[in-house]
Design an enzyme around this catalytic site. Structure first.
Site, mmCIF file in Angstrom:
data_model
loop_
_atom_site.group_PDB
_atom_site.id
_atom_site.type_symbol
_atom_site.label_atom_id
_atom_site.label_comp_id
_atom_site.label_asym_id
_atom_site.label_seq_id
_atom_site.Cartn_x
_atom_site.Cartn_y
_atom_site.Cartn_z
ATOM 1 N NE ARG A 177 115.385 119.934 106.848
ATOM 2 C CZ ARG A 177 116.437 119.115 106.924
ATOM 3 N NH1 ARG A 177 117.653 119.620 107.152
ATOM 4 N NH2 ARG A 177 116.294 117.827 106.755
ATOM 5 C CB CYS A 226 110.817 115.273 107.328
ATOM 6 S SG CYS A 226 111.818 113.782 107.435
ATOM 7 C CD GLU A 296 111.558 120.053 106.443
ATOM 8 O OE1 GLU A 296 112.632 120.456 105.999
ATOM 9 O OE2 GLU A 296 110.704 119.478 105.745
#
Ligand code: EPU
Length: 302
Positions: A177, A226, A296
């Site tokens: 990520r 998320c 995130e």
């Protein structure tokens, strides 16, 4: 923020930019949250350096919006304008195993288009909402794969150099990520190299991922995917679930009953509601597990 300066307004058409006055970012984000501002829709890449130069030299602060699917935007009249790429036609051009994809292209449509042309590898990304540019910037991944694996070239606006550049895949680092792009770099297009696979086989993979996702994620609800990254070796969703926090809410911001790392907007949640919920959950996880969860989701609060 509203652009009033006649000099800027007069220059926009020549730069290939369309002005959308007072756009509600709640309509541009998958969470359905966000205040209002002027939106500058970019229709030609070549105009980007000139546009940003014009805004910067006249004190107009700006942020670059992708598909808005991993983003929490503050409420009210926003203190910056937003730039966004217009979608191009065609979004994807194929040459053997290479796919040249516009950053504004929808990720799911791109995966499907490549699949229909017997190019696989990206099956896991099928249910990930957003644009190819956004997936690239965050190195989107699911079910054991990540987009970075397939990137061979990226066309971008390099903020530090104030110009358009093409980087090769080796010049970019892709981690969980996270990528080596600067926060104000703009992804414009990407060349992917995808493995050849028969359509039927890819479709099978897509079906499996779709089923897993439907079983574990609140797909029909407004969310930003998320909220927290998984800490090394652990699952943020499982930790939040273990604390019994599914259903916890602040106003209409609510921890999903289906997946505890998805926070949904169950009606007309504000950014303030969502932030308060995020802070509360983060604090409880920290106290119970001694782990500080990292966001995130991208936050546009200042
Ligand atoms: N779990 C629970 N309760 C929950 C949610 C999960 O106990 O409420 C457990 C699951 O049973 C499983 C484990 O936690 O044993 C992991 O859950 P899951 O497989 O759903 O994956 P995740 O780690 O929560 C990650 C990505 C997702 C991606 C899925 C599938 C992150 C932060 N999340 O979720 O990506 O779709 O794997 O590959 O890396 C996103 O980035 O927005 C996102 C949704």
């Amino acid at each position: 923020m509203r652009i009033e300066d006649p000099k800027i307004l007069a220059a926009l058409p020549e730069l290939g930019v369309e002005l959308r006055r007072g756009a509600a970012l709640s309509s541009e984000t998958s969470l359905g949250i966000g205040g209002t501002t002027d939106l500058l829709l970019i229709r030609k890449h070549a105009g980007i350096p000139g546009l940003l130069q014009l805004l910067d030299s006249n004190g107009v602060t700006h942020k670059f919006l992708g598909g808005g699917s991993n983003l929490l935007v503050r409420d009210g009249e926003l203190p910056w304008v937003v730039t966004q790429l217009a979608r191009s036609e065609p979004e994807v051009t194929l040459d053997g195993n290479f796919a040249q994809v516009d950053a504004a292209a929808d990720l799911g449509r791109t995966v499907t288009f490549c699949a229909k042309n017997d190019l696989g590898g990206m099956e896991g990304l099928i249910g990930v909402p957003g644009t190819v540019g956004g997936a690239l910037r965050m190195n989107a991944g699911a079910y054991g794969m990540q987009i970075g694996t397939y990137v061979r070239e990226v066309k971008l606006y390099r903020a530090a150099e104030r110009r358009l550049e093409i980087l090769s895949g080796e010049q970019i680092s892709f981690e969980y990520r996270h990528t080596s792009f600067a926060p104000d770099d703009m992804m414009l297009a990407v060349k992917l190299e995808l493995p050849s696979k028969p359509f039927k086989e890819i479709l099978q993979g897509i079906r499996i991922c779709n089923e897993k996702r439907r079983a574990s994620q609140p797909l029909g609800q407004k969310s930003a995917g998320c909220i927290f990254k998984n800490p090394p070796g652990a699952s943020a969703g499982r930790m939040i679930d273990e604390l019994g926090l599914k259903g916890l809410s602040v106003g209409d911001a609510r921890v999903s009953d289906r997946h505890a790392n998805f926070f949904v907007n169950a009606g007309s949640a504000s950014a303030a509601d969502m932030l308060s919920l995020i802070g509360d959950v983060r604090e409880r996880v920290s106290q119970a597990f001694g782990v500080t969860l990292e966001h995130e989701v991208v936050l546009w609060l200042a």
